[in-house]
Design an enzyme around this catalytic site. Structure first.
Site, PDB file in Angstrom:
ATOM      1  N   SER A 103      48.769  58.923  39.321  1.00 32.09           N
ATOM      2  CA  SER A 103      47.758  59.844  38.810  1.00 32.09           C
ATOM      3  C   SER A 103      46.368  59.572  39.388  1.00 32.09           C
ATOM      4  O   SER A 103      46.144  59.721  40.580  1.00 32.09           O
ATOM      5  CB  SER A 103      47.756  59.779  37.284  1.00 32.09           C
ATOM      6  OG  SER A 103      47.009  60.821  36.722  1.00 32.09           O
ATOM      7  N   ASP A 244      47.233  63.637  41.070  1.00 30.71           N
ATOM      8  CA  ASP A 244      48.517  64.323  40.851  1.00 30.71           C
ATOM      9  C   ASP A 244      48.358  65.684  40.176  1.00 30.71           C
ATOM     10  O   ASP A 244      49.346  66.312  39.800  1.00 30.71           O
ATOM     11  CB  ASP A 244      49.489  63.440  40.067  1.00 30.71           C
ATOM     12  CG  ASP A 244      49.127  63.308  38.599  1.00 30.71           C
ATOM     13  OD1 ASP A 244      47.924  63.338  38.283  1.00 30.71           O
ATOM     14  OD2 ASP A 244      50.036  63.161  37.762  1.00 30.71           O
TER      15      ASP A 244
END
Length: 446
Positions: A103, A244
């Site tokens: 992420s 992401d």
């Protein structure tokens, strides 16, 4: 089966690449263990996406080997936003979706997270079943039953069309100049095209991933470059995504940051204006008091969940509501998507900008943010600084000073070895001093 997770955190399995558990051998076994559990569910088909980290290639291969050994078919999307994998898992009727990503973390971290066939986070019992399989030795299925791998060539196009479908068909972005920062991450080949195809003039940045520059001074975790570019280009606004694509932070035409709390407020207020608001809004313990008060003035219900998008989701499902958010930029819109989707959230704000004929700056001013200071203190070992008497005493002193005009929150991060200290209140100087005071007490007891 134990109900305590050893590997799965709030957002899957995550860590530094090359250090357990983010190693090729563990990820291979994780693929096998997941395959064993998922094979009992039905289709034996799994969708796998990743962000742009260089380690994604290695971990993708390891996952494929483990899944194949368990007899599952893997379909690879290549670099693809996390919410895109959730969407494709649903639309292809796959048994699960797997995303290789850490992420918003730096390139040297990576992780594995799973989605159910419904495009939601895996249920607890499935995660625990996978962990139980990890204790066993790998056993291959018979050769004739080994899984195969394939590549989805039109994944990006499918997801772009889906994102566009969430924007009102009667509206257009024509006439808007947008700066879009893709963090050198998974949205780099998606987001600019979505906004361009809806009519906007797009200036793209953070769209040159090299495997090492994801989230590096770009994206939702560092919007300074975006703020500068928006002002320089005289753009109407800017949108920043994380590596992401499940977090969004926006920037107004003056260069002011618009965070996840403000984004959720704008979306909720616009839904109320159109008579389409279903229930209230879910925030977290970190949600700014200003958002709570702003929603209250509009008569919109608000509740707090624990920190983490999975807990926001749980509370949304419990209440039957549709809008949830974290101030870090996770925005969940259950009438559109099954998980946090940064591009879709950005499109809903743009729909509000176009539909109301107001600027992002004007829309964000509808709520007043309280000064909020966050200090992160890194710790090592098994000790818990939050249990220290000195830390508790520091918190009590600060709470007494703030009174009813502020609040304190201390918590362990679910993804990193950090203690997060948050202090919020009307008096900015007092808030800053209080946060540093508590952070120092935590450091002294690590």
């Amino acid at each position: 089966m134990s109900d305590k997770r050893r590997y799965f955190g709030t957002d899957g399995v995550r860590g530094k690449v090359g250090q357990y558990p983010i190693t090729p051998d563990f990820v291979l076994k994780l693929g096998w263990a997941a395959g064993r559990v998922l094979a009992k569910q039905g289709t034996r088909k799994v969708i796998i996406g990743k962000d742009t980290r260089i380690s994604g290639y290695m971990l993708e291969s390891a996952l494929e080997a483990g899944l194949a050994a368990a007899g599952l078919k893997a379909t690879f999307t290549g670099p693809m936003p996390t919410p895109a994998v959730a969407y494709l898992t649903q639309t292809f009727r796959a048994e699960a979706g797997i995303v290789i990503s850490a992420s918003h973390n730096p390139y040297y971290d990576n992780g594995i997270k799973f989605f159910s066939y419904e495009g939601t986070k895996l249920p607890d019992d499935i995660e625990l079943a996978i962990e139980a399989e990890l204790d066993k030795d790998i056993e291959c299925v018979e050769s004739a039953e080994l899984g195969k791998a394939s590549r989805m060539v039109d994944a990006a196009g499918r997801y772009i069309e889906f994102c566009k479908s969430t924007f009102p068909s009667k509206l257009s972005l024509s006439g808007l100049k947008l700066v879009v920062d893709c963090a050198n991450g998974a949205t780099y080949h998606i987001a600019p095209n979505v906004f361009r195809e809806l009519g906007a003039e797009v200036i793209a940045m953070g769209v040159e991933p090299n495997g090492l520059n994801i989230n590096d001074q770009v994206g939702a975790t560092d919007v300074r470059a975006l703020q500068k570019r928006v002002v320089e280009e005289h753009a109407h606004l800017g949108l920043a995504f994380d590596g992401d694509g499940d977090r969004i932070i926006m920037v107004d035409h003056l260069g002011n940051k618009v965070d996840g709390d403000q984004i959720a407020y704008i979306i909720a207020r616009d839904a109320l204006r159109r008579g389409e608001l279903k229930g209230g809004v879910v925030g977290t313990l970190m949600t700014n008091l200003g958002m709570e008060n702003g929603l209250k003035q509009l008569g919109i219900p608000f509740v707090r969940a624990a920190v983490g998008d999975r807990y926001v989701m749980e509370k949304l499902l419990e209440k039957g509501w549709k809008i949830g958010a974290e101030n870090s930029g996770h925005v969940i819109l259950l009438d559109k998507v099954t998980t946090g989707d940064a591009i879709v959230a950005g499109l809903q704000v743009l729909a509000s900008v176009v539909g109301s004929e107001m600027t992002l700056h004007e829309l964000a001013k509808g709520m007043t943010l309280y000064p909020q200071v966050l200090e992160n203190v890194r710790f090592a070992g098994d000790n818990n600084p939050l249990e220290a008497d000195a830390v508790k005493a520091a918190v009590s002193e600060v709470e007494a000073e703030l009174g009813s005009k502020g609040r304190v929150l201390l918590r362990k991060s679910g993804t990193e070895p950090l203690i997060r200290v948050m202090v919020e209140g009307e008096d900015e100087t007092l808030v800053k001093q209080s946060a540093l005071k508590i952070a120092q007490a935590v450091k002294d007891n690590c």
